[in-house]
Design a protein around this motif. Structure first.
Motif, PDB file in Angstrom:
ATOM      1  N   SER A 155       0.017  -5.275   4.913  1.00  0.00           N
ATOM      2  CA  SER A 155       0.611  -4.064   5.482  1.00  0.00           C
ATOM      3  C   SER A 155       0.215  -3.902   6.939  1.00  0.00           C
ATOM      4  CB  SER A 155       0.238  -2.821   4.671  1.00  0.00           C
ATOM      5  OG  SER A 155      -1.154  -2.626   4.627  1.00  0.00           O
ATOM      6  N   TYR A 156       1.173  -3.482   7.724  1.00  0.00           N
ATOM      7  CA  TYR A 156       0.995  -3.241   9.151  1.00  0.00           C
ATOM      8  C   TYR A 156       1.035  -1.735   9.419  1.00  0.00           C
ATOM      9  CZ  TYR A 156       1.646  -8.166  10.376  1.00  0.00           C
ATOM     10  OH  TYR A 156       1.488  -9.530  10.518  1.00  0.00           O
ATOM     11  N   THR A 157       0.293  -1.330  10.449  1.00  0.00           N
ATOM     12  CA  THR A 157       0.337   0.062  10.891  1.00  0.00           C
ATOM     13  C   THR A 157       1.021   0.136  12.244  1.00  0.00           C
ATOM     14  OG1 THR A 157      -1.794  -0.028  12.037  1.00  0.00           O
ATOM     15  CG2 THR A 157      -1.824   0.566   9.688  1.00  0.00           C
ATOM     16  N   LYS A 158       1.480   1.314  12.597  1.00  0.00           N
ATOM     17  CA  LYS A 158       2.156   1.499  13.880  1.00  0.00           C
ATOM     18  C   LYS A 158       1.181   1.379  15.046  1.00  0.00           C
ATOM     19  CE  LYS A 158       5.559   4.612  11.803  1.00  0.00           C
ATOM     20  NZ  LYS A 158       6.085   6.011  11.742  1.00  0.00           N
ATOM     21  N   THR A 159      -0.070   1.739  14.814  1.00  0.00           N
ATOM     22  CA  THR A 159      -1.063   1.758  15.893  1.00  0.00           C
ATOM     23  C   THR A 159      -1.837   0.461  16.024  1.00  0.00           C
ATOM     24  OG1 THR A 159      -2.798   2.603  14.430  1.00  0.00           O
ATOM     25  CG2 THR A 159      -1.384   4.231  15.524  1.00  0.00           C
ATOM     26  N   GLY A 160      -1.781  -0.406  15.002  1.00  0.00           N
ATOM     27  CA  GLY A 160      -2.622  -1.595  14.998  1.00  0.00           C
ATOM     28  C   GLY A 160      -4.009  -1.335  14.443  1.00  0.00           C
ATOM     29  N   LEU A 161      -4.353  -0.059  14.231  1.00  0.00           N
ATOM     30  CA  LEU A 161      -5.633   0.295  13.633  1.00  0.00           C
ATOM     31  C   LEU A 161      -5.465   0.456  12.122  1.00  0.00           C
ATOM     32  CD1 LEU A 161      -6.977   2.942  16.173  1.00  0.00           C
ATOM     33  CD2 LEU A 161      -7.860   0.618  15.800  1.00  0.00           C
ATOM     34  N   PRO A 162      -6.481   0.135  11.351  1.00  0.00           N
ATOM     35  CA  PRO A 162      -6.357   0.233   9.900  1.00  0.00           C
ATOM     36  C   PRO A 162      -6.386   1.671   9.407  1.00  0.00           C
ATOM     37  CG  PRO A 162      -8.586  -0.359  10.497  1.00  0.00           C
ATOM     38  CD  PRO A 162      -7.790  -0.388  11.775  1.00  0.00           C
ATOM     39  N   VAL A 163      -6.005   1.833   8.154  1.00  0.00           N
ATOM     40  CA  VAL A 163      -6.065   3.128   7.487  1.00  0.00           C
ATOM     41  C   VAL A 163      -7.422   3.281   6.814  1.00  0.00           C
ATOM     42  CG1 VAL A 163      -5.145   4.483   5.571  1.00  0.00           C
ATOM     43  CG2 VAL A 163      -3.586   3.241   7.089  1.00  0.00           C
ATOM     44  N   LEU A 164      -8.034   4.419   7.009  1.00  0.00           N
ATOM     45  CA  LEU A 164      -9.274   4.785   6.312  1.00  0.00           C
ATOM     46  C   LEU A 164      -9.248   6.299   6.174  1.00  0.00           C
ATOM     47  CD1 LEU A 164     -12.086   4.208   5.126  1.00  0.00           C
ATOM     48  CD2 LEU A 164     -12.990   4.261   7.453  1.00  0.00           C
ATOM     49  N   THR A 165      -8.809   6.775   5.005  1.00  0.00           N
ATOM     50  CA  THR A 165      -8.538   8.204   4.894  1.00  0.00           C
ATOM     51  C   THR A 165      -8.661   8.693   3.456  1.00  0.00           C
ATOM     52  OG1 THR A 165      -6.914   9.919   5.465  1.00  0.00           O
ATOM     53  CG2 THR A 165      -6.062   7.878   4.557  1.00  0.00           C
ATOM     54  N   GLU A 166      -8.921   9.974   3.301  1.00  0.00           N
ATOM     55  CA  GLU A 166      -8.911  10.635   1.996  1.00  0.00           C
ATOM     56  C   GLU A 166      -7.527  11.259   1.815  1.00  0.00           C
ATOM     57  OE1 GLU A 166     -11.800  13.609  -0.599  1.00  0.00           O
ATOM     58  OE2 GLU A 166     -11.550  13.988   1.556  1.00  0.00           O
TER      59      GLU A 166
ATOM     60  N   LEU B 287       0.813  -1.213   0.000  1.00  0.00           N
ATOM     61  CA  LEU B 287       0.000   0.000   0.000  1.00  0.00           C
ATOM     62  C   LEU B 287       0.848   1.264   0.000  1.00  0.00           C
ATOM     63  CD1 LEU B 287      -2.800   1.282   0.133  1.00  0.00           C
ATOM     64  CD2 LEU B 287      -2.726   1.034   2.625  1.00  0.00           C
ATOM     65  N   GLU B 288       1.961   1.252   0.726  1.00  0.00           N
ATOM     66  CA  GLU B 288       2.787   2.451   0.819  1.00  0.00           C
ATOM     67  C   GLU B 288       3.496   2.767  -0.491  1.00  0.00           C
ATOM     68  OE1 GLU B 288       5.476  -0.800   2.621  1.00  0.00           O
ATOM     69  OE2 GLU B 288       3.393  -0.499   2.013  1.00  0.00           O
ATOM     70  N   THR B 289       3.665   1.763  -1.342  1.00  0.00           N
ATOM     71  CA  THR B 289       4.244   1.991  -2.664  1.00  0.00           C
ATOM     72  C   THR B 289       3.191   2.541  -3.625  1.00  0.00           C
ATOM     73  OG1 THR B 289       5.857   0.221  -2.344  1.00  0.00           O
ATOM     74  CG2 THR B 289       5.429   0.911  -4.616  1.00  0.00           C
ATOM     75  N   LEU B 290       2.009   1.988  -3.561  1.00  0.00           N
ATOM     76  CA  LEU B 290       0.925   2.436  -4.427  1.00  0.00           C
ATOM     77  C   LEU B 290       0.474   3.847  -4.067  1.00  0.00           C
ATOM     78  CD1 LEU B 290      -0.927   1.436  -6.734  1.00  0.00           C
ATOM     79  CD2 LEU B 290      -2.539   0.685  -4.973  1.00  0.00           C
ATOM     80  N   VAL B 291       0.427   4.139  -2.767  1.00  0.00           N
ATOM     81  CA  VAL B 291      -0.007   5.459  -2.283  1.00  0.00           C
ATOM     82  C   VAL B 291       1.111   6.016  -1.404  1.00  0.00           C
ATOM     83  CG1 VAL B 291      -1.823   6.752  -1.108  1.00  0.00           C
ATOM     84  CG2 VAL B 291      -2.385   4.609  -2.280  1.00  0.00           C
ATOM     85  N   PRO B 292       2.072   6.726  -1.974  1.00  0.00           N
ATOM     86  CA  PRO B 292       3.246   7.188  -1.220  1.00  0.00           C
ATOM     87  C   PRO B 292       2.907   8.071  -0.018  1.00  0.00           C
ATOM     88  CG  PRO B 292       3.625   7.407  -3.578  1.00  0.00           C
ATOM     89  CD  PRO B 292       2.177   7.062  -3.415  1.00  0.00           C
TER      90      PRO B 292
ATOM     91  N   ARG C 298       2.902   5.635   7.554  1.00  0.00           N
ATOM     92  CA  ARG C 298       1.848   5.021   8.361  1.00  0.00           C
ATOM     93  C   ARG C 298       1.781   3.509   8.228  1.00  0.00           C
ATOM     94  NH1 ARG C 298      -3.768   8.140   7.684  1.00  0.00           N
ATOM     95  NH2 ARG C 298      -4.295   6.554   9.253  1.00  0.00           N
ATOM     96  N   VAL C 299       2.206   2.972   7.086  1.00  0.00           N
ATOM     97  CA  VAL C 299       2.093   1.532   6.864  1.00  0.00           C
ATOM     98  C   VAL C 299       3.420   0.961   6.375  1.00  0.00           C
ATOM     99  CG1 VAL C 299      -0.368   1.669   6.336  1.00  0.00           C
ATOM    100  CG2 VAL C 299       1.283   1.778   4.483  1.00  0.00           C
ATOM    101  N   ARG C 300       3.591  -0.337   6.618  1.00  0.00           N
ATOM    102  CA  ARG C 300       4.803  -1.029   6.205  1.00  0.00           C
ATOM    103  C   ARG C 300       4.430  -2.446   5.794  1.00  0.00           C
ATOM    104  NH1 ARG C 300      10.211  -2.030   9.998  1.00  0.00           N
ATOM    105  NH2 ARG C 300      11.651  -2.500   8.295  1.00  0.00           N
ATOM    106  N   THR C 301       4.935  -2.888   4.658  1.00  0.00           N
ATOM    107  CA  THR C 301       4.549  -4.186   4.109  1.00  0.00           C
ATOM    108  C   THR C 301       5.414  -5.310   4.659  1.00  0.00           C
ATOM    109  OG1 THR C 301       3.640  -3.264   2.073  1.00  0.00           O
ATOM    110  CG2 THR C 301       4.391  -5.535   1.977  1.00  0.00           C
ATOM    111  N   ALA C 302       4.754  -6.403   4.981  1.00  0.00           N
ATOM    112  CA  ALA C 302       5.441  -7.594   5.475  1.00  0.00           C
ATOM    113  C   ALA C 302       4.972  -8.813   4.698  1.00  0.00           C
ATOM    114  CB  ALA C 302       5.171  -7.792   6.964  1.00  0.00           C
ATOM    115  N   ARG C 303       5.797  -9.855   4.735  1.00  0.00           N
ATOM    116  CA  ARG C 303       5.455 -11.121   4.090  1.00  0.00           C
ATOM    117  C   ARG C 303       4.964 -12.100   5.151  1.00  0.00           C
ATOM    118  NH1 ARG C 303      10.205 -13.132   0.689  1.00  0.00           N
ATOM    119  NH2 ARG C 303      11.261 -12.898   2.688  1.00  0.00           N
ATOM    120  N   LEU C 304       3.852 -12.755   4.876  1.00  0.00           N
ATOM    121  CA  LEU C 304       3.349 -13.834   5.716  1.00  0.00           C
ATOM    122  C   LEU C 304       3.417 -15.131   4.921  1.00  0.00           C
ATOM    123  CD1 LEU C 304       0.209 -12.194   7.376  1.00  0.00           C
ATOM    124  CD2 LEU C 304       2.559 -12.262   8.211  1.00  0.00           C
TER     125      LEU C 304
END
Length: 373
Positions: free
Chosen positions: A318-329, A217-222, A227-233
């Motif tokens: 993608s993980y967030t620092k707060t544990g809460l998801p992103v929902l934003t304009e 997500l952070e690559t698609l929306v710089p 706020r977010v960081r991608t991880a592999r599961l």
């Protein structure tokens, strides 16, 4: 051996065409996983014309490659969520995800198994933490029980469930297309604003755009890079077996390991990210030898299963620092949702519904909750 194909894939998806012309619509949804398709469904319910695009296949990302857990709440255990996000917010999000679980059950008739979930304590410290979670849930009237059985000790959460996540995505795709949405696979969004999306072979003119993508997500929306960081599961699957009988999904080691048994007896096993944490902060979705060997150990040593390994795969989230998801304009008319921190099956769906409404100016309870400091 199926390499990097999830155990959920039965090979029956016929595929969808790519976009190859300029089109106009009311809303464009980028990403056709569980959350993106839920967003499409909500927009249709609002009476909007919708086009959805996906860089790969429907459910081809984490939405169709996860462990199939339907676990209520946020990524954090309930007592931790209360501490980090506030009591009212943690409880209400928990309740909203439970409500969404039943919506998903209606979408995929017979596809959701209401079997609960089990959290195992693998150490004395974790046993104490399970007790804290149990007490916090009991205090708020959320169903939870002690577990002391053949797998060890921990807590059982009756309200959780499991399903085939890829089957859900495909069923929802068929449903929204039947209801009038136009979906396109293998159609990458090259550039997008709130009123236009450019793809390799066509432009989409629209009133609003919703990006509903998790991994990368952070690559698609710089704008979200801080706020977010991608991880592999990573996960693996086994051939059907009755060497073990698991009645519900199981998580252990604070959720770093997880597994469940499918109705045919096969096992879906994942985890081990913390065993190579630095390497697993990556947008790559290729399985690695070190983590896969660790998962082999869960199958052979923890579960005592000798059935052949039939699938190995990975997914990006993608993980967030707060544990809460992103929902934003992030730009005028461009809404983004993602950052589910590994628990997007329910959380992603409620965020997608809220994003659809917010994109057209309708206030929602979830958007208000997530906007709180």
């Amino acid at each position: 051996m199926s390499f990097n194909t999830p155990i959920w894939d039965d090979g029956r998806w016929p595929g969808l065409p790519g976009l190859d012309a300029d089109v106009e619509t009311d809303a464009c949804v980028i990403g056709l996983g569980g959350s993106g398709l839920t967003c499409v469904s909500e927009l249709l319910a609002m009476g909007r014309r919708v086009i959805g695009i996906e860089a790969g296949q429907v459910g081809g990302g984490a939405a169709g490659r996860n462990a199939g857990f339907l676990r209520a709440g946020t990524a954090e255990f309930y007592h931790d969520a209360i501490t980090t996000t506030g009591h009212r917010r943690a409880l209400r999000i928990y309740e909203m995800t439970l409500e969404e679980l039943h919506r998903i059950s209606e979408q995929v008739k017979g596809g959701v198994r209401f079997v609960g979930s089990l959290r195992l304590a693998m150490s004395e410290e974790e046993h104490i933490d399970c007790a804290r979670q149990r007490e916090a849930m009991r205090d708020d009237g959320l169903p939870v029980k002690n577990y002391n059985g053949p797998l060890g000790q921990g807590i059982f959460i009756p309200g959780d469930a499991s399903f085939n996540p890829l089957a859900r995505c495909r069923a929802l795709a068929y449903r929204v297309m039947r209801d009038g949405a136009f979906l396109f696979e293998n159609t990458r969004a090259l550039r997008f604003m709130g009123d236009e999306v450019s793809t390799p072979r066509g432009r989409i003119k629209c009133q609003r755009v919703v990006v509903s993508v998790d991994g990368g997500l952070e690559t698609l929306v710089p704008e979200l890079a801080d706020r977010v960081r991608t991880a592999r599961l990573q996960m693996l699957g086994t051939a059907p077996t009755r060497e073990v009988e698991l009645v519900c999904p199981v998580s252990a080691r604070y959720g770093f390991d997880f597994w469940q048994q499918l109705p045919d007896g096969s096992l879906a096993v994942g985890g081990g990210r913390d065993r190579a944490m630095d390497a697993e902060w990556t947008a790559s979705s290729e399985p690695t030898a070190s983590v896969q060997e660790y998962l082999d150990g869960i199958v052979r040593d923890t579960l005592k299963v000798s059935a052949p390994i039939t699938h190995r795969w990975a997914a990006s989230v993608s993980y967030t620092k707060t544990g809460l998801p992103v929902l934003t304009e992030v730009r005028p008319g461009l809404w983004v949702t993602g950052g589910y921190s590994g628990t997007g099956n329910l959380l992603g769906a409620i965020c997608a519904r809220a994003a659809a409404r917010a994109a057209f100016g309708e206030p929602t309870e979830l958007a208000t909750l997530l906007a709180q400091p």
